[in-house]
Design a protein around this motif. Structure first.
Motif, PDB file in Angstrom:
ATOM      1  N   SER A 119       0.851  -1.180   0.000  1.00  0.00           N
ATOM      2  CA  SER A 119       0.000   0.000   0.000  1.00  0.00           C
ATOM      3  C   SER A 119       0.894   1.240   0.000  1.00  0.00           C
ATOM      4  O   SER A 119       2.102   1.138   0.276  1.00  0.00           O
ATOM      5  CB  SER A 119      -0.892   0.004   1.242  1.00  0.00           C
ATOM      6  N   PRO A 120       0.347   2.412  -0.302  1.00  0.00           N
ATOM      7  CA  PRO A 120       1.173   3.633  -0.263  1.00  0.00           C
ATOM      8  C   PRO A 120       1.864   3.830   1.082  1.00  0.00           C
ATOM      9  O   PRO A 120       3.042   4.217   1.125  1.00  0.00           O
ATOM     10  CB  PRO A 120       0.161   4.746  -0.549  1.00  0.00           C
ATOM     11  N   TRP A 121       1.167   3.563   2.189  1.00  0.00           N
ATOM     12  CA  TRP A 121       1.777   3.713   3.515  1.00  0.00           C
ATOM     13  C   TRP A 121       2.881   2.685   3.713  1.00  0.00           C
ATOM     14  O   TRP A 121       3.951   3.012   4.234  1.00  0.00           O
ATOM     15  CB  TRP A 121       0.730   3.543   4.604  1.00  0.00           C
ATOM     16  N   GLU A 122       2.647   1.432   3.287  1.00  0.00           N
ATOM     17  CA  GLU A 122       3.663   0.388   3.415  1.00  0.00           C
ATOM     18  C   GLU A 122       4.874   0.692   2.549  1.00  0.00           C
ATOM     19  O   GLU A 122       6.010   0.445   2.963  1.00  0.00           O
ATOM     20  CB  GLU A 122       3.065  -0.966   3.022  1.00  0.00           C
ATOM     21  N   ARG A 123       4.646   1.236   1.372  1.00  0.00           N
ATOM     22  CA  ARG A 123       5.754   1.580   0.490  1.00  0.00           C
ATOM     23  C   ARG A 123       6.624   2.675   1.109  1.00  0.00           C
ATOM     24  O   ARG A 123       7.850   2.617   1.056  1.00  0.00           O
ATOM     25  CB  ARG A 123       5.224   2.047  -0.871  1.00  0.00           C
ATOM     26  N   LYS A 124       5.973   3.650   1.732  1.00  0.00           N
ATOM     27  CA  LYS A 124       6.715   4.724   2.394  1.00  0.00           C
ATOM     28  C   LYS A 124       7.560   4.158   3.532  1.00  0.00           C
ATOM     29  O   LYS A 124       8.731   4.536   3.702  1.00  0.00           O
ATOM     30  CB  LYS A 124       5.747   5.776   2.935  1.00  0.00           C
ATOM     31  N   LEU A 125       6.991   3.243   4.302  1.00  0.00           N
ATOM     32  CA  LEU A 125       7.733   2.621   5.399  1.00  0.00           C
ATOM     33  C   LEU A 125       8.877   1.773   4.861  1.00  0.00           C
ATOM     34  O   LEU A 125       9.998   1.816   5.397  1.00  0.00           O
ATOM     35  CB  LEU A 125       6.788   1.768   6.251  1.00  0.00           C
ATOM     36  N   ALA A 126       8.626   1.015   3.796  1.00  0.00           N
ATOM     37  CA  ALA A 126       9.667   0.165   3.213  1.00  0.00           C
ATOM     38  C   ALA A 126      10.842   1.009   2.726  1.00  0.00           C
ATOM     39  O   ALA A 126      12.008   0.627   2.882  1.00  0.00           O
ATOM     40  CB  ALA A 126       9.094  -0.659   2.063  1.00  0.00           C
ATOM     41  N   ARG A 127      10.543   2.168   2.161  1.00  0.00           N
ATOM     42  CA  ARG A 127      11.602   3.035   1.647  1.00  0.00           C
ATOM     43  C   ARG A 127      12.457   3.631   2.764  1.00  0.00           C
ATOM     44  O   ARG A 127      13.565   4.110   2.498  1.00  0.00           O
ATOM     45  CB  ARG A 127      10.993   4.149   0.801  1.00  0.00           C
ATOM     46  N   SER A 128      11.962   3.579   3.986  1.00  0.00           N
ATOM     47  CA  SER A 128      12.737   4.117   5.112  1.00  0.00           C
ATOM     48  C   SER A 128      13.980   3.286   5.398  1.00  0.00           C
ATOM     49  O   SER A 128      14.842   3.706   6.168  1.00  0.00           O
ATOM     50  CB  SER A 128      11.865   4.196   6.372  1.00  0.00           C
ATOM     51  N   HIS A 129      14.094   2.109   4.763  1.00  0.00           N
ATOM     52  CA  HIS A 129      15.248   1.248   5.055  1.00  0.00           C
ATOM     53  C   HIS A 129      16.566   1.913   4.664  1.00  0.00           C
ATOM     54  O   HIS A 129      17.602   1.639   5.273  1.00  0.00           O
ATOM     55  CB  HIS A 129      15.116  -0.112   4.355  1.00  0.00           C
ATOM     56  N   ALA A 130      16.525   2.804   3.670  1.00  0.00           N
ATOM     57  CA  ALA A 130      17.759   3.480   3.260  1.00  0.00           C
ATOM     58  C   ALA A 130      18.272   4.395   4.378  1.00  0.00           C
ATOM     59  O   ALA A 130      19.469   4.392   4.701  1.00  0.00           O
ATOM     60  CB  ALA A 130      17.515   4.284   1.990  1.00  0.00           C
TER      61      ALA A 130
END
Length: 205
Positions: A138-149
């Motif tokens: 989801s858009p929220w999950e994608r934003k959280l996933a991108r935080s890995h950087a």
């Protein structure tokens, strides 16, 4: 100007493929165990064994120097040991191979190999439900996933002995030309060489 040659260097095989393959396989297995330990440490307490990582990259570089084809073969075995762990290993090996072909110095090759091994370490901080979700995020999950950087960068900067260039590669390996990447949307010429090269290796694997 990176100072790198425009064409890949041809590496000379010092020993036959069949002789190096079992040695490279042992290095590969050792690297897989270390990558699992890294992810577990990052998840639980954030204390990474950087000395062990340096030893691992030295072993990879030595194997590549003896016969690059053996190391390259093992880097494409697939995700039988779990995608995220195998991906750290593959990118670490491919980073050393790429560095050798680009004519990087011994010190640069080892540092870039470390950058490859560590590039996705921030994923250990993500919830398992997002990390291993089989379908689209989801858009929220994608934003959280991108935080890995960003999470990876912070973790690496907190680890003694890790350079800004290595930590920065973890931060920048999802940046793209024209400012289309993340997390900072950096423009052309703003991404460090390691980040630019890792973007290629990461997608390739």
């Amino acid at each position: 100007d990176s100072g790198l040659p425009l064409e890949f260097l041809a590496l000379e095989h010092k020993i036959p493929f069949v002789d190096e393959l079992p040695v490279a396989a042992a290095v590969h297995a050792k690297t897989l165990r270390h990558a699992r330990d890294l992810m577990d440490a990052a998840r639980r307490h954030g204390r990474l064994d950087h000395a062990a990582s340096r030893e691992i990259v030295s072993d990879i570089a030595a194997s590549v120097d003896r016969n690059e084809s053996a190391a390259a073969c093992l880097a494409k075995l697939g995700a039988r040991n779990g995608y995220h762990v195998s991906h750290l290993v593959n990118v670490g090996i491919l980073a050393v191979l790429f560095a050798r072909h680009l004519g990087m110095s011994e010190a640069e090759t080892h540092e870039f190999g470390l950058a490859g091994l560590y590039h996705d370490i921030g994923k250990a901080r993500l919830p398992e439900a997002i990390l291993n979700k089989p379908g689209p995020l989801s858009p929220w999950e994608r934003k959280l996933a991108r935080s890995h950087a960003v999470e990876g960068y912070r973790l690496l900067r907190e680890t003694a002995g890790i350079s800004e260039a290595v930590a920065g590669a973890a931060l920048e390996h999802h940046e793209r030309p024209g400012g289309k990447g993340y997390p900072r949307g950096l423009g052309d010429g703003e991404v460090h060489l390691y980040g630019r090269l890792l973007a290629v290796i990461d997608v390739f694997d």
